[in-house]
Design an enzyme around this catalytic site. Structure first.
Site, short mmCIF file in Angstrom:
data_model
loop_
_atom_site.label_atom_id
_atom_site.label_comp_id
_atom_site.label_asym_id
_atom_site.label_seq_id
_atom_site.Cartn_x
_atom_site.Cartn_y
_atom_site.Cartn_z
NE ARG A 116 -3.66 -0.49 2.58
CZ ARG A 116 -4.28 -0.97 3.66
NH1 ARG A 116 -4.10 -0.38 4.84
NH2 ARG A 116 -5.04 -2.03 3.58
CB CYS A 142 -13.57 -4.30 1.16
SG CYS A 142 -14.21 -5.96 1.36
CB CYS A 196 -14.85 -9.89 6.98
SG CYS A 196 -13.63 -8.66 7.46
NE ARG A 230 -2.46 1.30 9.56
CZ ARG A 230 -3.25 0.27 9.21
NH1 ARG A 230 -4.02 0.33 8.15
NH2 ARG A 230 -3.26 -0.83 9.94
CB CYS A 280 -8.87 -9.79 2.00
SG CYS A 280 -9.02 -9.38 3.74
CB CYS A 331 -11.97 -2.50 4.26
SG CYS A 331 -11.00 -3.44 5.46
CE LYS A 354 -7.69 2.61 9.14
NZ LYS A 354 -8.72 1.75 8.54
CE LYS A 364 -6.22 -1.36 11.08
NZ LYS A 364 -7.14 -2.00 10.09
FE1 SRM Z 1 -9.02 -2.43 5.94
C1 SRM Z 1 -7.63 -5.07 7.52
C2 SRM Z 1 -8.10 -3.62 2.99
C3 SRM Z 1 -9.75 0.56 4.58
C4 SRM Z 1 -10.84 -1.60 8.74
N1 SRM Z 1 -7.97 -4.05 5.38
C5 SRM Z 1 -7.44 -5.00 6.18
C6 SRM Z 1 -6.56 -5.97 5.38
C7 SRM Z 1 -5.16 -5.42 5.41
C8 SRM Z 1 -6.66 -7.45 5.78
C9 SRM Z 1 -5.66 -7.97 6.77
O1 SRM Z 1 -5.47 -7.38 7.85
O2 SRM Z 1 -5.07 -9.02 6.48
C10 SRM Z 1 -7.21 -5.79 3.97
C11 SRM Z 1 -6.31 -6.09 2.78
C12 SRM Z 1 -7.15 -6.65 1.65
C13 SRM Z 1 -6.42 -6.74 0.37
O3 SRM Z 1 -6.26 -7.88 -0.14
O4 SRM Z 1 -6.02 -5.72 -0.18
C14 SRM Z 1 -7.78 -4.40 4.09
N2 SRM Z 1 -8.82 -1.64 4.15
C15 SRM Z 1 -8.51 -2.32 3.02
C16 SRM Z 1 -8.70 -1.49 1.78
C17 SRM Z 1 -7.69 -1.77 0.68
C18 SRM Z 1 -10.14 -1.71 1.28
C19 SRM Z 1 -10.44 -1.21 -0.11
O5 SRM Z 1 -11.08 -1.98 -0.81
O6 SRM Z 1 -10.08 -0.10 -0.47
C20 SRM Z 1 -8.62 -0.08 2.41
C21 SRM Z 1 -7.22 0.45 2.45
C22 SRM Z 1 -7.18 1.83 3.02
C23 SRM Z 1 -5.85 2.50 2.94
O7 SRM Z 1 -5.49 2.91 1.84
O8 SRM Z 1 -5.21 2.66 3.97
C24 SRM Z 1 -9.09 -0.38 3.83
N3 SRM Z 1 -10.04 -0.77 6.59
C25 SRM Z 1 -10.32 0.31 5.82
C26 SRM Z 1 -11.32 1.11 6.44
C27 SRM Z 1 -11.94 2.37 5.87
C28 SRM Z 1 -11.20 3.61 6.28
O9 SRM Z 1 -10.15 3.55 6.93
O10 SRM Z 1 -11.66 4.69 5.93
C29 SRM Z 1 -11.65 0.48 7.64
C30 SRM Z 1 -12.76 0.91 8.63
C31 SRM Z 1 -12.40 2.09 9.42
C32 SRM Z 1 -11.67 1.69 10.67
O11 SRM Z 1 -10.46 1.47 10.60
O12 SRM Z 1 -12.31 1.58 11.71
C33 SRM Z 1 -10.83 -0.70 7.71
N4 SRM Z 1 -9.16 -3.18 7.83
C34 SRM Z 1 -10.01 -2.73 8.81
C35 SRM Z 1 -9.92 -3.61 9.94
C36 SRM Z 1 -10.72 -3.48 11.26
C37 SRM Z 1 -10.06 -2.55 12.21
C38 SRM Z 1 -10.74 -2.51 13.54
O13 SRM Z 1 -10.59 -1.54 14.25
O14 SRM Z 1 -11.44 -3.46 13.91
C39 SRM Z 1 -8.99 -4.62 9.59
C40 SRM Z 1 -8.55 -5.81 10.45
C41 SRM Z 1 -7.59 -5.42 11.53
O15 SRM Z 1 -7.07 -4.32 11.60
O16 SRM Z 1 -7.35 -6.30 12.35
C42 SRM Z 1 -8.55 -4.32 8.26
FE1 SF4 Z 2 -10.78 -7.97 3.94
FE2 SF4 Z 2 -12.80 -7.67 5.59
FE3 SF4 Z 2 -11.40 -5.56 4.85
FE4 SF4 Z 2 -12.97 -6.72 3.11
S1 SF4 Z 2 -13.65 -5.73 5.02
S2 SF4 Z 2 -10.83 -6.10 2.76
S3 SF4 Z 2 -12.84 -8.83 3.69
S4 SF4 Z 2 -10.64 -7.22 6.06
#
Ligand code: SRM
Ligand code: SF4
Length: 569
Positions: free
Chosen positions: A79, A431, A476, A148, A437, A480, A212, A210
């Site tokens: 990323r 997502c 899930c 981030r 993922c 995201c 943000k 994390k």
């Molecule tokens: Fe996310 C984890 C993809 C925005 C909440 N996110 C992941 C991972 C890295 C999976 C992993 O941990 O193994 C995913 C990688 C998938 C892949 O194959 O690329 C992933 N997140 C993404 C992206 C690429 C989704 C997308 O389709 O665009 C976004 C990348 C953002 C960036 O450029 O930095 C992405 N993730 C978000 C958002 C939205 C936001 O930030 O505005 C959220 C919800 C907001 C938040 O953080 O509360 C989000 N991602 C999570 C979480 C849950 C965090 C939590 O507090 O519970 C995880 C899992 C974790 O951290 O354990 C996670």
């Molecule tokens: Fe993966 Fe869940 Fe984030 Fe979708 S919402 S990219 S399934 S961690």
């Protein structure tokens, strides 16, 4: 310092990994040299996240490889760090080439305004980072327990205020970067810094989780500011930036079946003037550093620190650490989250073109050569590209002389029609989910086109096809694509099983609520059909779909709550 309530509990495993990592170095250099496997160790896998890199495997191939007794098809996701989502045409071309030569070959625009590569083999990660470095790009702190990628208004109108807000976002992004030299040593072969390094703001174990941050310029809430750990809402009067309302404690991730985890909208701390952006950000960040729960990663985000200790306690901490007093928050009105699509004229004589890209996936496929078209544009473009929080792009700073050339490229590839799609589609997000993922419980990006094809005719039939409705799908409950802020949110819980959420406010100021805990996509469409029909017939003048569902569809006691335990994929 560990939060008082958790002082007696053992630290989460990641805390030990961070503490022993010598400021994020671990044994990565040796691990990268091991060619006997496409993977790296679990501990190093936690550390690469701080360098913007995740170990993944192709889940489509998992079972077959297992049967053959072979190693998983490992590869890495990277990323890019790109504050506010701004990239030059030269950078675009480098990323495009690298995706083709060293990765999947698609590029993915994320919901936080940056690029992701997928499918990078272990031996390709370093050359990819080195080539990105030549183009002044890096992936430092794009993931991990740090601040981030910082979001900022992508709207490229080129007004002085927008530029100021972007500059403040960039300044906070730079200010909050980790100071360790590990990334440069490991990936860019810089000389080893033997000791003496410090992380004055983060400390040796960085944050509990994390973190943000996002900057927003009303009336657009394109960055979903209330979902951010730290938000800055620009307050503008007579064309001048007065300062920001500061918000804290937003976050969306939750776990199925664990009622102690939940999405939460941010609270407002009060107003500050622009020169206090970094000092207040630092105070928020260090309060979380010192009081966030380091014993339980499911309870470690800032939202839980604030939920547990109260916003007044938190505000007092921030004021004391920053040495300022918050002023009363100014009124701020949000009316949309939508990206501007198509051509728009700017005050400085340039234009910009907002291009819809479904799920932010930039690839070439028959009838949809998005990657080629954008590469051709980057080859002649002299402005910049701005990635949006809805996974789209704006081609910004287009001169009058270039406009017809860019129009011709879009027309040649048929992409000028992309913006003529339904507003449901233009606002839809998904997502990544399967196959990359590791946490996905169900499909998301790959089923979005099919879902849209089922839903779009329903909006046409109800006579509301021109309405902007937000639809967001995730594989899930981590959220995201920010599904809990969508008017229609679908959250994966098992293969072709989704929790259906309805009733968020279109402008991102109210979370949605659970309408059905576990439905197939087909059943979700069947459930939505009469609701959409009623929306067309019964809605109040100007009422959005989310507001209608909130008022007339959801039972008054439908609360936002976690749902039962589910099988994993
Ligand atoms: Fe996310 C984890 C993809 C925005 C909440 N996110 C992941 C991972 C890295 C999976 C992993 O941990 O193994 C995913 C990688 C998938 C892949 O194959 O690329 C992933 N997140 C993404 C992206 C690429 C989704 C997308 O389709 O665009 C976004 C990348 C953002 C960036 O450029 O930095 C992405 N993730 C978000 C958002 C939205 C936001 O930030 O505005 C959220 C919800 C907001 C938040 O953080 O509360 C989000 N991602 C999570 C979480 C849950 C965090 C939590 O507090 O519970 C995880 C899992 C974790 O951290 O354990 C996670
Ligand atoms: Fe993966 Fe869940 Fe984030 Fe979708 S919402 S990219 S399934 S961690």
């Amino acid at each position: 310092m560990i939060s008082d309530s958790s002082a007696s509990k053992p630290l989460a495993a990641n805390e030990t990994i961070k503490a022993a990592s010598n400021l994020l170095r671990g044994t990565l250099v040796a691990d990268l040299q091991d060619t006997s496997t496409g993977a790296i160790s679990d501990d190093n896998g936690q550390l690469t996240k701080f360098h913007g890199i995740y170990l993944q495997d192709d889940r489509d191939l998992r079972n077959a490889l297992k049967k053959e007794g072979k190693e998983k098809a490992f590869s890495f996701m990277l990323r890019v760090r790109l504050p506010g989502g701004v990239a030059t045409p030269a950078q675009w071309l480098v990323l495009d080439t690298l995706a083709g030569e060293l990765a999947s070959p698609s590029l993915r625009l994320t919901t936080r305004q940056t690029f992701q590569f997928h499918g990078i083999l272990k031996g390709h990660v370093k050359p990819l980072i080195q080539s990105m470095h030549q183009a002044l790009l890096d992936s430092i702190a794009a993931c991990g327990d740090v601040n981030r990628n910082v979001m900022a208004p992508p709207n490229p109108e080129r007004s002085a205020v927008l530029q100021q807000v972007y500059n403040d976002a960039r300044s906070w992004s730079e200010f909050a970067l980790p100071k360790t030299h590990a990334y440069h040593e490991i990936w860019l072969d810089d000389e080893l810094v033997a000791g003496g390094e410090q992380e004055p703001m983060y400390g040796p174990t960085y944050l509990p989780r994390k973190f943000k941050a996002g900057f927003v310029l009303p009336p657009s809430n394109d960055v979903d500011v209330f979902s951010q750990d730290l938000g800055y809402i620009a307050i503008v009067e007579n064309g001048n930036l007065l300062g920001y309302n500061v918000t804290v404690g937003g976050g969306l991730g939750m776990s199925h079946g664990n009622a102690e985890t939940f999405p939460r909208l941010a609270d407002t701390l009060g107003f500050i003037t622009p020169e206090h952006v970094n000092v207040v950000g630092e105070a928020v960040l260090t309060t979380q550093r010192d009081h966030g729960d380091r014993t339980n990663r499911k309870h470690a985000r800032l939202k839980y620190t604030i939920e547990d200790r109260g916003i007044e306690w938190f505000k007092a901490q921030v004021e004391a650490r920053a040495g300022i007093k918050f002023g009363p928050a100014h009124t701020a009105h949000f009316n949309t989250i939508e990206d501007p699509h198509g051509w728009h004229e700017c005050a400085d004589g340039t234009s910009f073109y907002g291009l819809h890209i479904l799920s932010g996936r930039i690839k070439d496929e028959a009838g949809w050569p998005m990657k080629t078209a954008l590469r051709e544009i980057a080859e002649i473009h002299t402005g910049d590209f701005r990635l949006t929080p809805s996974q789209n792009v704006t081609i910004s700073g287009v001169t009058p002389a270039q406009k017809p050339k860019i129009e011709a490229i879009l027309a040649k590839h048929g992409l000028h029609k992309e913006n003529e799609r339904s507003r449901l589609r233009l606002n839809a997000m998904s997502c990544v989910a399967l196959p990359t993922c590791g946490l996905a419980l169900s499909e998301s990006e790959r089923i979005l086109p099919r879902l849209l094809e089922s839903l779009e005719p329903l909006f046409v039939k109800a006579g509301v096809a021109s309405d902007a409705v937000s639809l967001r799908v995730t594989g899930c409950p981590n959220g995201c694509a920010r599904p809990y802020l969508a008017e229609i949110g679908l959250v994966g819980r098992a293969p072709n099983k989704y929790a259906l959420y309805l009733g968020a406010k279109y402008n991102g100021e109210r979370l949605n609520r659970l309408a059905a805990p576990s439905v197939t996509l087909e059943d979700a469409v069947k459930m939505l059909a009469p609701i959409i029909q009623r929306f067309g017939a019964e809605r109040h003048p100007g009422e959005g779909f989310g507001d209608f569902c909130d008022r007339a569809v959801l039972p008054a006691d439908a609360t936002f709550h976690s749902i039962g335990t589910v099988a994993t994929a």
